[in-house]
Design a protein around this motif. Sequence first.
Motif, mmCIF file in Angstrom:
data_model
loop_
_atom_site.group_PDB
_atom_site.id
_atom_site.type_symbol
_atom_site.label_atom_id
_atom_site.label_comp_id
_atom_site.label_asym_id
_atom_site.label_seq_id
_atom_site.Cartn_x
_atom_site.Cartn_y
_atom_site.Cartn_z
ATOM 1 N N PRO A 147 7.911 3.186 -1.851
ATOM 2 C CA PRO A 147 6.728 3.721 -1.154
ATOM 3 C C PRO A 147 5.613 2.707 -0.940
ATOM 4 O O PRO A 147 4.682 2.985 -0.187
ATOM 5 C CB PRO A 147 6.267 4.854 -2.083
ATOM 6 N N LEU A 148 5.680 1.533 -1.586
ATOM 7 C CA LEU A 148 4.652 0.511 -1.417
ATOM 8 C C LEU A 148 5.063 -0.574 -0.430
ATOM 9 O O LEU A 148 4.266 -1.458 -0.124
ATOM 10 C CB LEU A 148 4.319 -0.137 -2.766
ATOM 11 N N LEU A 149 6.291 -0.522 0.074
ATOM 12 C CA LEU A 149 6.798 -1.560 0.961
ATOM 13 C C LEU A 149 6.552 -1.195 2.424
ATOM 14 O O LEU A 149 6.480 -0.012 2.780
ATOM 15 C CB LEU A 149 8.304 -1.759 0.739
ATOM 16 N N ARG B 204 0.861 -1.192 0.000
ATOM 17 C CA ARG B 204 0.000 0.000 0.000
ATOM 18 C C ARG B 204 0.888 1.230 0.000
ATOM 19 O O ARG B 204 1.969 1.239 0.608
ATOM 20 C CB ARG B 204 -0.927 0.014 1.213
ATOM 21 N N PRO B 205 0.464 2.290 -0.661
ATOM 22 C CA PRO B 205 1.292 3.493 -0.738
ATOM 23 C C PRO B 205 1.368 4.205 0.607
ATOM 24 O O PRO B 205 0.378 4.338 1.317
ATOM 25 C CB PRO B 205 0.560 4.356 -1.779
ATOM 26 N N ASN C 154 16.650 -8.849 -1.863
ATOM 27 C CA ASN C 154 15.759 -8.915 -3.027
ATOM 28 C C ASN C 154 14.353 -8.370 -2.764
ATOM 29 O O ASN C 154 13.850 -7.562 -3.540
ATOM 30 C CB ASN C 154 15.693 -10.355 -3.556
ATOM 31 N N PRO C 155 13.654 -8.783 -1.691
ATOM 32 C CA PRO C 155 12.306 -8.238 -1.496
ATOM 33 C C PRO C 155 12.290 -6.753 -1.164
ATOM 34 O O PRO C 155 11.263 -6.092 -1.354
ATOM 35 C CB PRO C 155 11.745 -9.070 -0.342
ATOM 36 N N SER C 156 13.402 -6.218 -0.675
ATOM 37 C CA SER C 156 13.454 -4.795 -0.332
ATOM 38 C C SER C 156 14.073 -3.946 -1.427
ATOM 39 O O SER C 156 14.338 -2.755 -1.223
ATOM 40 C CB SER C 156 14.265 -4.604 0.960
ATOM 41 N N ARG D 281 11.367 -1.018 3.436
ATOM 42 C CA ARG D 281 11.566 0.294 2.829
ATOM 43 C C ARG D 281 12.828 0.964 3.364
ATOM 44 O O ARG D 281 13.517 1.684 2.641
ATOM 45 C CB ARG D 281 10.343 1.159 3.126
ATOM 46 N N ALA D 282 13.151 0.706 4.634
ATOM 47 C CA ALA D 282 14.313 1.330 5.261
ATOM 48 C C ALA D 282 15.621 0.673 4.832
ATOM 49 O O ALA D 282 16.622 1.358 4.588
ATOM 50 C CB ALA D 282 14.171 1.283 6.784
#
Length: 355
Positions: A279-281, A50-51, A269-271, A286-287
Amino acid sequence: MAATDHGTRATFLREVRSAVTPHAFLLVLGVLGLMIAFITSYAGAFHHPRPTDVPLGVVAPPPAARQLVRQLDRLPGSPLDPRAVPSERAARQQLTDREIDGVLLVNPHGTTDRLLVAGGGGASLSQAVELVVTTAEKSRHRTVRTVDVIPADRGDTRSLSSFYLVVGWCVGGYLCAAILAISAGARPSNGHRAVIRLAALALYAIAAGLAGAIVVGPVLAALPGTFLGLWGLGALVVFAVGATTLACQALLGILGIGLAILLIVILGNPSAGGAYPYPLLPPFWRAIGPALPPGAGTWAARSMAYFRGHAVTGPLLVLAAWAVGGTVLTLLLSVFRKPGNAADEPAPEERLPAA
């Protein structure tokens, strides 16, 4: 009969211990832990995108701009991070510089506004911004027309080629380093061997970067942008990941392979912002994403392909830090570690026959 049963059980236990040694059992437990971490990391990053605080430029007459920015900033869940921009030209430049991910151009003489997005930065992000802004505009009894001003290439419709290219480079980097390190023992035996392995890794990185750039460029036409730039980026990504893997192995021996997989595959990989841009993570991924090689490489590849090379300095510095840090740590651990370990012994094929 009892004696026979006891002997059979003893023989069976000996067979089990010979088939699965305590060392192998601990390694299997480690693999189980990595598998659980893999599932947790990927599912945690991707299960509910989600954003959150997506940078959005707003171009409107000053009084209306301030009011609209306040309204968008107060949307439930904080999907946007709006800021007023003085002109469309300035907003387009910020979009190109990757400072913002969308621009809302308010039409003061009508009820239809324009939303500028950059599909090259990630289709899922552009679609999320469009959905949030369209919903917000509808509540103001206005409509919005979306214009993709930096679209993804026809051979890269979801803007995922850069991500898969970098993932391929990362896989090549840590596999090459793992093979170099365990071919004659799990730890580098001395400084000379470490230097030779790093040199071999550098040559491999140059070849791997070239191969990747050729595949996504001339062969598949999957990614636009400068060929030489992608080649250089690929060489840096491969060497950074490989040097990090060699450092992990110098520190922990064969367990270092697991640490490298944890850093590059499970966390990196997922990050990386591939399937879902930052912005969707969720906050954790995201960090950490921009600080790990897959994330830095993916951002740089997209910037080279679609944003004329803007905003690549930070990611390139991140990759350089991993490359230099991995190299220095590998050399230090190899030169100053205590002798006398099994890895110091020459490999069987290196032993000379007795005279």
